[in-house]
Design a protein around this motif. Structure first.
Motif: not given
Length: 331
Positions: A243-247, A266-268, A306-311
């Motif tokens: 579940g890790n995001n690689h960017f 990834v949270l969101q 790592t944050v739930a908001d859209d920004q």
């Protein structure tokens, strides 16, 4: 002082951890691509303004307060129409994919035209102007509005950035290729490689999943020269079994460059692409070199996951800490 003006459609995200059904629990978030970029850049201390429309009702006024509390200039906001656009996100889990459902037809922004706009007032103090393919996909009225603004920005030698932001549920590939290519001719900076025409017969989508770095470099260079850009950017995001995001990101600005790669759980993921744009524009507007811009943008996008908001709404120092790999509690 550099200032970014954005034009686009505010959105409300209704987020669910299950399928949309009667009595299901949900969370509400204010967003929209241009809103996300404006808020993130404002959090960094940058000057941002949003040209848009909202309904003169409780949802519209709540959205205005959200923007103002974030430090986004709302002086160009128009009160018209009857609704804020909505989209529903069913968050995926494990083998269950996330699903998005749009309910944004006839939003206030889609009724906004260039009639009676004071372009001298709109572009006063503005050094950079930004729009997205999502806004272009809303229809002819929005396309006409954005084209008029792009023409006026060009007249004033304002740097124009364009995030392709293709949404297949909103516009077909063939239509997007033609429309987005037309608007890319106004741009100085382009985020993304598709859907753009590399030549007059290029109506297929570039297979980014199987492309190697040489193929990416060649396409970026081709688009850079065809549209006479200052720079063009491409991002790669992969998720592993844990579940890790690689960017990672790439740029072509006369020559090819790659960023560092950053990995995070990834949270969101919603809004991470907008965070990349905001991070890059923040550094670019300060005249930083391309490598610095790329790395900061990748760190901004990764931190957004790592944050739930859209920004992402935080200080530049927090982003720099990601690049420095500081994960311990800071006291």
């Amino acid at each position: 002082m550099a200032k970014l003006l954005l034009v686009g459609d505010p959105l409300i995200r209704v987020s669910l951890d299950q399928s949309l059904s009667n009595g299901c629990d949900a969370q509400l978030f204010f967003g929209g691509s241009e809103v996300n970029i404006a808020r993130t850049l404002a959090g960094f201390g940058g000057a941002t303004g949003l040209l848009t429309a909202l309904p003169d009702n409780p949802s519209g006024h709540a959205f205005e307060r959200f923007l103002q509390q974030s430090g986004v200039d709302t002086s160009l906001l128009t009160w018209q129409g009857k609704r804020v656009g909505i989209y529903y996100l069913e968050n995926g889990f494990g083998c269950r994919s996330s699903q998005v459902y749009y309910d944004r037809c006839d939003s206030s922004f889609t009724e906004m035209t260039a009639d009676n706009l004071n372009f001298t007032q709109i572009f006063e103090g503005v050094t950079h102007f930004h729009f997205s393919g999502i806004s272009l996909a809303l229809g002819k009225v929005s396309q006409d509005l954005i084209e008029r603004l792009a023409i006026e920005a060009k007249k004033r030698a304002i740097c124009i950035s364009f995030d392709l932001n293709f949404r297949s549920s909103m516009i077909s590939v063939s239509a997007a290729k033609l429309i987005f290519s037309h608007f890319a001719a106004y741009a100085d900076l382009v985020f993304g490689m598709e859907p753009l025409l590399l030549d007059d017969s290029d109506f297929g989508m570039f297979d980014r999943n199987s492309a190697d770095t040489k193929m990416i470099e060649e396409r970026l260079a081709g688009l850079y020269h065809r549209y006479q850009l200052q720079a063009i950017f491409h991002t790669e995001r992969e998720s592993d079994a844990q579940g890790n995001n690689h960017f990672k990101a790439y740029a072509y600005a006369g020559h090819y460059q790659e960023s560092v790669e950053i990995s995070t759980p990834v949270l969101q993921r919603v809004g991470s692409g907008d965070a990349f744009v905001a991070g890059l524009l923040y550094q670019f507007m300060q005249g930083k070199d391309m490598r610095t811009c790329l790395n900061f943008a990748v760190a901004t996008a990764s931190l957004k996951c790592t944050v739930a908001d859209d920004q992402l709404y935080t200080s530049p120092r927090q982003v720099e800490a990601v690049l420095e790999n500081k994960r311990d509690v800071q006291r």
